[in-house]
Scaffold this motif. Structure first.
Motif, PDB file in Angstrom:
ATOM      1  N   SER A  41       0.860  -1.184   0.000  1.00 12.96           N
ATOM      2  CA  SER A  41       0.000   0.000   0.000  1.00 12.96           C
ATOM      3  C   SER A  41       0.895   1.232   0.000  1.00 12.96           C
ATOM      4  CB  SER A  41      -0.925   0.001   1.217  1.00 12.96           C
ATOM      5  OG  SER A  41      -0.188   0.095   2.409  1.00 12.96           O
ATOM      6  N   PHE A  42       0.370   2.311  -0.547  1.00  8.02           N
ATOM      7  CA  PHE A  42       1.165   3.533  -0.595  1.00  8.02           C
ATOM      8  C   PHE A  42       0.234   4.739  -0.521  1.00  8.02           C
ATOM      9  CE2 PHE A  42      -0.080   2.799  -4.937  1.00  8.02           C
ATOM     10  CZ  PHE A  42      -0.283   4.054  -5.475  1.00  8.02           C
ATOM     11  N   ARG A  43       0.829   5.866  -0.168  1.00  6.10           N
ATOM     12  CA  ARG A  43       0.133   7.151  -0.222  1.00  6.10           C
ATOM     13  C   ARG A  43       1.171   8.224  -0.494  1.00  6.10           C
ATOM     14  NH1 ARG A  43      -1.743   8.543   5.905  1.00  6.10           N
ATOM     15  NH2 ARG A  43       0.297   8.316   6.874  1.00  6.10           N
ATOM     16  N   VAL A  44       0.718   9.395  -0.921  1.00  4.61           N
ATOM     17  CA  VAL A  44       1.625  10.471  -1.292  1.00  4.61           C
ATOM     18  C   VAL A  44       1.171  11.788  -0.659  1.00  4.61           C
ATOM     19  CG1 VAL A  44       2.345   9.439  -3.478  1.00  4.61           C
ATOM     20  CG2 VAL A  44       0.376  10.947  -3.426  1.00  4.61           C
ATOM     21  N   ARG A  45       2.111  12.703  -0.598  1.00  4.18           N
ATOM     22  CA  ARG A  45       1.809  14.086  -0.204  1.00  4.18           C
ATOM     23  C   ARG A  45       2.710  14.997  -1.019  1.00  4.18           C
ATOM     24  NH1 ARG A  45       4.265  14.126   5.968  1.00  4.18           N
ATOM     25  NH2 ARG A  45       6.451  13.934   5.339  1.00  4.18           N
ATOM     26  N   VAL A  46       2.306  16.247  -1.150  1.00  8.61           N
ATOM     27  CA  VAL A  46       3.014  17.204  -1.979  1.00  8.61           C
ATOM     28  C   VAL A  46       3.454  18.388  -1.120  1.00  8.61           C
ATOM     29  CG1 VAL A  46       0.894  18.394  -2.686  1.00  8.61           C
ATOM     30  CG2 VAL A  46       2.924  18.527  -4.134  1.00  8.61           C
ATOM     31  N   THR A  47       4.596  18.944  -1.476  1.00  8.48           N
ATOM     32  CA  THR A  47       5.063  20.169  -0.820  1.00  8.48           C
ATOM     33  C   THR A  47       5.129  21.264  -1.877  1.00  8.48           C
ATOM     34  OG1 THR A  47       6.356  18.941   0.805  1.00  8.48           O
ATOM     35  CG2 THR A  47       6.950  21.248   0.474  1.00  8.48           C
ATOM     36  N   THR A  48       4.490  22.398  -1.574  1.00 10.86           N
ATOM     37  CA  THR A  48       4.515  23.579  -2.442  1.00 10.86           C
ATOM     38  C   THR A  48       5.004  24.755  -1.617  1.00 10.86           C
ATOM     39  OG1 THR A  48       2.289  24.343  -1.895  1.00 10.86           O
ATOM     40  CG2 THR A  48       2.475  22.692  -3.668  1.00 10.86           C
ATOM     41  N   GLY A  49       4.936  25.954  -2.206  1.00 13.60           N
ATOM     42  CA  GLY A  49       5.306  27.167  -1.470  1.00 13.60           C
ATOM     43  C   GLY A  49       4.388  27.416  -0.275  1.00 13.60           C
ATOM     44  N   TYR A  50       3.193  26.820  -0.262  1.00 15.63           N
ATOM     45  CA  TYR A  50       2.260  26.982   0.860  1.00 15.63           C
ATOM     46  C   TYR A  50       2.516  26.002   1.987  1.00 15.63           C
ATOM     47  CZ  TYR A  50      -0.801  30.165  -1.719  1.00 15.63           C
ATOM     48  OH  TYR A  50      -1.323  31.229  -2.392  1.00 15.63           O
ATOM     49  N   GLY A  51       3.307  24.969   1.732  1.00 11.74           N
ATOM     50  CA  GLY A  51       3.549  23.974   2.777  1.00 11.74           C
ATOM     51  C   GLY A  51       3.344  22.565   2.241  1.00 11.74           C
ATOM     52  N   THR A  52       3.181  21.647   3.163  1.00  7.69           N
ATOM     53  CA  THR A  52       3.034  20.237   2.814  1.00  7.69           C
ATOM     54  C   THR A  52       1.598  19.797   3.039  1.00  7.69           C
ATOM     55  OG1 THR A  52       5.338  19.815   3.416  1.00  7.69           O
ATOM     56  CG2 THR A  52       3.889  17.899   3.311  1.00  7.69           C
ATOM     57  N   SER A  53       1.046  19.101   2.066  1.00  2.75           N
ATOM     58  CA  SER A  53      -0.339  18.632   2.149  1.00  2.75           C
ATOM     59  C   SER A  53      -0.467  17.477   3.129  1.00  2.75           C
ATOM     60  CB  SER A  53      -0.815  18.172   0.769  1.00  2.75           C
ATOM     61  OG  SER A  53      -0.166  16.954   0.412  1.00  2.75           O
ATOM     62  N   ASP A  54      -1.703  17.116   3.418  1.00  3.81           N
ATOM     63  CA  ASP A  54      -1.974  15.891   4.162  1.00  3.81           C
ATOM     64  C   ASP A  54      -1.660  14.706   3.244  1.00  3.81           C
ATOM     65  OD1 ASP A  54      -2.916  17.298   6.369  1.00  3.81           O
ATOM     66  OD2 ASP A  54      -5.001  17.239   5.673  1.00  3.81           O
ATOM     67  N   TRP A  55      -1.505  13.547   3.830  1.00  5.52           N
ATOM     68  CA  TRP A  55      -1.293  12.339   3.031  1.00  5.52           C
ATOM     69  C   TRP A  55      -2.560  12.023   2.250  1.00  5.52           C
ATOM     70  CZ3 TRP A  55       3.280  10.311   2.157  1.00  5.52           C
ATOM     71  CH2 TRP A  55       4.317  10.477   3.070  1.00  5.52           C
ATOM     72  N   SER A  56      -2.400  11.505   1.056  1.00  5.08           N
ATOM     73  CA  SER A  56      -3.536  11.059   0.250  1.00  5.08           C
ATOM     74  C   SER A  56      -4.153   9.814   0.889  1.00  5.08           C
ATOM     75  CB  SER A  56      -3.075  10.702  -1.171  1.00  5.08           C
ATOM     76  OG  SER A  56      -2.227   9.555  -1.132  1.00  5.08           O
ATOM     77  N   SER A  57      -5.294   9.417   0.395  1.00  4.52           N
ATOM     78  CA  SER A  57      -5.851   8.124   0.798  1.00  4.52           C
ATOM     79  C   SER A  57      -4.906   7.042   0.299  1.00  4.52           C
ATOM     80  CB  SER A  57      -7.219   7.911   0.165  1.00  4.52           C
ATOM     81  OG  SER A  57      -8.120   8.894   0.618  1.00  4.52           O
ATOM     82  N   ALA A  58      -4.862   5.944   1.013  1.00  5.37           N
ATOM     83  CA  ALA A  58      -3.974   4.851   0.619  1.00  5.37           C
ATOM     84  C   ALA A  58      -4.513   4.145  -0.620  1.00  5.37           C
ATOM     85  CB  ALA A  58      -3.821   3.860   1.767  1.00  5.37           C
ATOM     86  N   ALA A  59      -3.614   3.729  -1.457  1.00  2.44           N
ATOM     87  CA  ALA A  59      -3.922   2.886  -2.614  1.00  2.44           C
ATOM     88  C   ALA A  59      -3.047   1.641  -2.486  1.00  2.44           C
ATOM     89  CB  ALA A  59      -3.624   3.625  -3.913  1.00  2.44           C
TER      90      ALA A  59
END
Length: 158
Positions: A41-59
């Motif tokens: 299983s895996f999940r992702v998150r993104v970092t932009t100039g606004y900060g880091t997102s929450d983790w995505s739902s697991a796939a």
């Protein structure tokens, strides 16, 4: 969605392990050391100039099965000089997600012989040194051949 901000990086979390940093623009990850026929299983998150997102739902995904691992050399169980037999045992290798259908033994004075049991009795005619190796097969194909096991019937040793 990044709200117009450029993506700086991604993090990938695989099976609740430590986050794996990925550079901006990287849209794939190769699982180099995955095991055959295994679910991940895996999940992702993104970092932009606004900060880091929450983790995505697991796939999740499951890796494909594979041919069996190469077995160990056959094990000598015993030599009977009176019956002129060598009893060998096969240790099953990892099947890599599919059942092993059979084994094939070959060696000096033994053409490739299909066996379904984990034991084999070889009859010899005269004291000598005999070598044996084994491989396994499942519906995807053959494993590699094991190393040879050499048995000397004149000394009773392997």
């Amino acid at each position: 969605y990044t709200y117009g901000q450029p993506v700086l990086s991604y993090d990938l979390e695989l099976d609740s392990g430590a986050p794996i940093p990925l550079a901006a623009g990287v849209m794939q990850y190769v699982l180099a050391d995955g095991s055959p026929a295994t679910s991940y299983s895996f999940r992702v998150r993104v970092t932009t100039g606004y900060g880091t997102s929450d983790w995505s739902s697991a796939a999740s995904f499951t890796t494909n099965a594979d041919t069996p691992d190469t077995p160990a050399a056959p094990t000598l169980v015993n030599i009977s000089t009176s019956a002129k037999t060598i009893r060998l045992a096969i240790t099953p290798p990892a099947d890599n997600g599919l059942p092993i259908d059979l084994y094939q033994l070959e060696g000096s004075d033994l053409s490739p012989t299909n066996v379904t049991e984990l034991a084999y009795v070889f009859a010899f005619t005269s004291p000598a040194s005999y070598s044996f190796r084994v491989r396994a097969v499942n519906s995807l194909g053959w494993s590699g051949w094991s190393a040879y096991r050499t048995v000397d019937t004149s000394t009773g040793t392997a």
